[in-house]
Scaffold this motif. Structure first.
Motif, PDB file in Angstrom:
ATOM      1  N   UNK A  27       1.273  -1.143  -0.241  1.00  0.00           N
ATOM      2  CA  UNK A  27      -0.147  -0.115   0.095  1.00  0.00           C
ATOM      3  C   UNK A  27       1.352   1.580   0.033  1.00  0.00           C
ATOM      4  N   UNK A  28       1.695   1.482   1.274  1.00  0.00           N
ATOM      5  CA  UNK A  28       3.115   2.715   1.095  1.00  0.00           C
ATOM      6  C   UNK A  28       3.577   2.853  -0.656  1.00  0.00           C
ATOM      7  N   UNK A  29       4.009   1.271  -0.861  1.00  0.00           N
ATOM      8  CA  UNK A  29       4.618   1.634  -2.955  1.00  0.00           C
ATOM      9  C   UNK A  29       3.834   2.221  -3.563  1.00  0.00           C
ATOM     10  N   UNK A  30       2.326   1.732  -3.326  1.00  0.00           N
ATOM     11  CA  UNK A  30       2.041   2.081  -4.799  1.00  0.00           C
ATOM     12  C   UNK A  30       1.493   3.093  -4.784  1.00  0.00           C
ATOM     13  N   UNK A  31       1.260   4.034  -3.084  1.00  0.00           N
ATOM     14  CA  UNK A  31       0.567   5.611  -2.630  1.00  0.00           C
ATOM     15  C   UNK A  31       2.180   6.152  -2.958  1.00  0.00           C
ATOM     16  N   UNK A  32       2.721   5.792  -2.677  1.00  0.00           N
ATOM     17  CA  UNK A  32       4.174   6.749  -3.524  1.00  0.00           C
ATOM     18  C   UNK A  32       4.364   6.629  -4.732  1.00  0.00           C
ATOM     19  N   UNK A  33       3.771   5.604  -5.585  1.00  0.00           N
ATOM     20  CA  UNK A  33       4.177   5.672  -7.395  1.00  0.00           C
ATOM     21  C   UNK A  33       3.194   6.210  -7.635  1.00  0.00           C
ATOM     22  N   UNK A  34       1.817   6.438  -7.108  1.00  0.00           N
ATOM     23  CA  UNK A  34       1.054   6.152  -7.981  1.00  0.00           C
ATOM     24  C   UNK A  34       1.076   7.965  -7.983  1.00  0.00           C
ATOM     25  N   UNK A  38       1.716  10.911 -11.146  1.00  0.00           N
ATOM     26  CA  UNK A  38       1.030  11.888 -10.991  1.00  0.00           C
ATOM     27  C   UNK A  38       1.311  13.233 -11.593  1.00  0.00           C
ATOM     28  N   UNK A  39       2.781  13.322 -10.204  1.00  0.00           N
ATOM     29  CA  UNK A  39       3.377  15.041 -10.714  1.00  0.00           C
ATOM     30  C   UNK A  39       4.270  14.469 -11.532  1.00  0.00           C
ATOM     31  N   UNK A  40       4.543  13.347 -12.080  1.00  0.00           N
ATOM     32  CA  UNK A  40       5.529  13.196 -13.299  1.00  0.00           C
ATOM     33  C   UNK A  40       4.897  13.755 -14.948  1.00  0.00           C
ATOM     34  N   UNK A  66       7.797   7.802 -17.794  1.00  0.00           N
ATOM     35  CA  UNK A  66       8.326   7.165 -16.937  1.00  0.00           C
ATOM     36  C   UNK A  66       7.326   7.245 -16.064  1.00  0.00           C
ATOM     37  N   UNK A  67       6.751   8.120 -15.892  1.00  0.00           N
ATOM     38  CA  UNK A  67       5.243   8.781 -15.004  1.00  0.00           C
ATOM     39  C   UNK A  67       3.822   7.804 -14.824  1.00  0.00           C
ATOM     40  N   UNK A  68       3.327   7.460 -16.358  1.00  0.00           N
ATOM     41  CA  UNK A  68       2.739   6.486 -16.837  1.00  0.00           C
ATOM     42  C   UNK A  68       3.269   4.753 -16.336  1.00  0.00           C
ATOM     43  N   UNK A  69       4.712   4.809 -16.342  1.00  0.00           N
ATOM     44  CA  UNK A  69       4.974   3.261 -16.027  1.00  0.00           C
ATOM     45  C   UNK A  69       4.775   3.101 -14.331  1.00  0.00           C
ATOM     46  N   UNK A  70       5.525   4.158 -13.375  1.00  0.00           N
ATOM     47  CA  UNK A  70       5.160   4.173 -12.348  1.00  0.00           C
ATOM     48  C   UNK A  70       3.246   4.041 -11.635  1.00  0.00           C
ATOM     49  N   UNK A  71       2.713   4.859 -12.760  1.00  0.00           N
ATOM     50  CA  UNK A  71       1.265   4.350 -12.065  1.00  0.00           C
ATOM     51  C   UNK A  71       0.810   2.942 -12.228  1.00  0.00           C
ATOM     52  N   UNK A  72       1.213   3.015 -13.592  1.00  0.00           N
ATOM     53  CA  UNK A  72       0.871   1.702 -13.703  1.00  0.00           C
ATOM     54  C   UNK A  72       1.212   0.338 -13.189  1.00  0.00           C
ATOM     55  N   UNK A  73       2.453   0.757 -13.385  1.00  0.00           N
ATOM     56  CA  UNK A  73       3.230  -0.383 -11.390  1.00  0.00           C
ATOM     57  C   UNK A  73       2.905  -0.750 -10.521  1.00  0.00           C
ATOM     58  N   UNK A  74       2.393   0.727  -9.796  1.00  0.00           N
ATOM     59  CA  UNK A  74       1.426   1.419  -8.714  1.00  0.00           C
ATOM     60  C   UNK A  74       0.762   0.621  -8.365  1.00  0.00           C
ATOM     61  N   UNK A  98       9.145  -2.307 -10.456  1.00  0.00           N
ATOM     62  CA  UNK A  98       9.611  -1.099  -9.172  1.00  0.00           C
ATOM     63  C   UNK A  98      11.485  -1.271  -8.435  1.00  0.00           C
ATOM     64  N   UNK A  99      11.261  -2.709  -8.707  1.00  0.00           N
ATOM     65  CA  UNK A  99      12.137  -3.005  -7.944  1.00  0.00           C
ATOM     66  C   UNK A  99      13.649  -1.985  -8.857  1.00  0.00           C
ATOM     67  N   UNK A 100      13.785  -2.497 -10.224  1.00  0.00           N
ATOM     68  CA  UNK A 100      14.733  -2.363 -11.520  1.00  0.00           C
ATOM     69  C   UNK A 100      14.691  -0.897 -11.458  1.00  0.00           C
ATOM     70  N   UNK A 101      13.136  -0.047 -11.204  1.00  0.00           N
ATOM     71  CA  UNK A 101      13.189   0.581 -11.744  1.00  0.00           C
ATOM     72  C   UNK A 101      13.541   2.310 -10.648  1.00  0.00           C
TER      73      UNK A 101
END
Length: 140
Positions: A27-34, A38-40, A66-74, A98-101
């Protein structure tokens, strides 16, 4: 010193605590990356370059991608909420992505002398690695 075998109830309790811990981390990881994704996607490039140095060195399309990838992975980190059978493999793939990123971005921030983001990525790696490790073991 003799090794003690856990009783069934102790093993079940340990598994329950581990599952709760992993869901909390997910949950924390998902919140951070969403939020980061979103910021990107939403922030002007001028603002992003003030916060971090690397967006000034790459194209706008790369930052937005990169922003799209972060949101999708989250979102995929929470896929087991919809379907445990189909969501677990998606969770493992998302955690690996996400670990690779995070690892690549730790290097980028460290080389760019962005100390705050580098420390943040190190913490994210410490949170994502156990999720990947334990969830991948469960998927077998």
């Amino acid at each position: 010193m003799a090794s003690q075998a856990l009783t069934t109830s102790q093993a079940r309790l340990n598994a329950s605590y581990r599952n709760l811990t992993l869901w909390t981390l997910q949950g924390w990881i998902a919140m951070f990356f969403v939020a980061a994704g979103y910021a990107k996607l939403a922030e002007p490039m001028d603002t992003l370059t003030q916060l971090m140095r690397w967006p000034a060195l790459v194209s706008t399309e790369l930052v937005r991608g990169l922003g799209v990838a972060e949101v999708v992975l989250a979102v995929l980190m929470l896929a087991p909420l919809v379907s445990w059978k189909h969501g677990r493999p998606l969770l493992v793939v998302a955690a690996a992505g996400l670990l690779g990123l995070e690892t690549v971005m730790l290097g980028v921030h460290a080389l760019g002398m962005d100390v705050g983001p580098a420390i943040t990525n190190a913490i994210l790696i410490a949170m994502t690695a156990p999720v990947l490790w334990f969830r991948a073991r469960e998927a077998r």
